[in-house]
Write a protein that holds these residues in place. Structure first.
Motif, PDB file in Angstrom:
ATOM      1  N   GLU A  55       0.785  -1.103   0.110  1.00 16.99           N
ATOM      2  CA  GLU A  55       0.063   0.007   0.044  1.00 16.99           C
ATOM      3  C   GLU A  55       0.942   1.271   0.013  1.00 16.99           C
ATOM      4  OE1 GLU A  55      -3.769   0.933   2.376  1.00 16.99           O
ATOM      5  OE2 GLU A  55      -2.087   1.233   3.804  1.00 16.99           O
ATOM      6  N   HIS A  68      -7.424  10.372  -1.958  1.00 13.54           N
ATOM      7  CA  HIS A  68      -6.668   9.237  -2.124  1.00 13.54           C
ATOM      8  C   HIS A  68      -5.488   9.447  -1.222  1.00 13.54           C
ATOM      9  CE1 HIS A  68      -9.613   8.120  -5.212  1.00 13.54           C
ATOM     10  NE2 HIS A  68      -9.368   9.241  -5.831  1.00 13.54           N
ATOM     11  N   ILE A  71      -3.468   4.142  -1.036  1.00 14.43           N
ATOM     12  CA  ILE A  71      -3.560   3.240  -2.645  1.00 14.43           C
ATOM     13  C   ILE A  71      -3.003   1.940  -2.413  1.00 14.43           C
ATOM     14  CG2 ILE A  71      -3.171   3.665  -4.866  1.00 14.43           C
ATOM     15  CD1 ILE A  71      -3.216   6.749  -4.736  1.00 14.43           C
ATOM     16  N   SER A  72      -3.858   0.960  -2.792  1.00 21.32           N
ATOM     17  CA  SER A  72      -3.194  -0.305  -2.883  1.00 21.32           C
ATOM     18  C   SER A  72      -2.415  -0.493  -4.150  1.00 21.32           C
ATOM     19  CB  SER A  72      -4.399  -1.226  -2.757  1.00 21.32           C
ATOM     20  OG  SER A  72      -5.099  -1.090  -1.467  1.00 21.32           O
ATOM     21  N   LYS A  75      -3.771  -0.598  -7.893  1.00 21.50           N
ATOM     22  CA  LYS A  75      -5.071   0.115  -8.118  1.00 21.50           C
ATOM     23  C   LYS A  75      -4.724   1.680  -8.802  1.00 21.50           C
ATOM     24  CE  LYS A  75      -9.012   1.981  -5.693  1.00 21.50           C
ATOM     25  NZ  LYS A  75      -9.713   2.054  -4.329  1.00 21.50           N
ATOM     26  N   GLY A  79      -0.950   2.861  -8.262  1.00 14.93           N
ATOM     27  CA  GLY A  79      -0.757   1.580  -7.855  1.00 14.93           C
ATOM     28  C   GLY A  79      -0.012   0.659  -9.140  1.00 14.93           C
ATOM     29  N   ASN A  98      -8.212   3.300 -15.505  1.00 17.36           N
ATOM     30  CA  ASN A  98      -7.944   2.916 -14.153  1.00 17.36           C
ATOM     31  C   ASN A  98      -7.545   4.235 -13.314  1.00 17.36           C
ATOM     32  OD1 ASN A  98      -5.437   3.249 -15.425  1.00 17.36           O
ATOM     33  ND2 ASN A  98      -4.374   1.697 -14.255  1.00 17.36           N
TER      34      ASN A  98
END
Length: 123
Positions: A55, A68, A71-72, A75, A79, A98
């Motif tokens: 993360e 935000h 953020i993983s 993603k 990400g 995305n």
């Protein structure tokens, strides 16, 4: 004769040499880039969360507040860079399926991985 970008690099190097705290260094870099490059309206750092290695957490930044803050990996564009460790340049964020929209003002984006001894530590 120095280019405008070389002058910016010199200012960042001077700031880096004068500062000792990591967060103040990163904040100073954000402020220099945002103030010296007129078309930058958001400059910031996402750093790997030390407690959750998959993360990113929002670090120092300059610009509009974003929701935000975490953020993983995988993603959104940030990400994606966290997984691939490759620079990502987006000319038109609306064309990316995305993209995590942080601000209506953002039209394009550059995300650059930060590596330390071949380990991804942020962007």
């Amino acid at each position: 004769m120095k280019t405008a970008y070389q002058t910016i690099i010199d200012q960042i190097e001077q700031f880096f040499l004068q500062s000792k705290d990591k967060n103040s260094i990163l904040q100073g870099i954000c402020e220099i880039l945002e103030s010296k490059i007129e078309y930058y309206d958001w400059v910031g750092f996402y750093l790997v969360n030390e407690d959750k290695q998959d993360e990113l957490i929002l670090g120092p930044y300059v610009g509009t507040k974003t929701e935000h803050t975490n953020i993983s990996f995988g993603k959104g564009i940030c990400g994606q860079v966290a997984e691939t460790h490759k620079t990502f340049i987006v000319q038109d964020v609306q064309e990316e399926n995305n993209y995590l929209a942080c601000s209506l003002n953002v039209k394009s984006e550059i995300v650059e991985p930060i590596m330390k001894s071949e380990k991804f530590i942020g962007e």
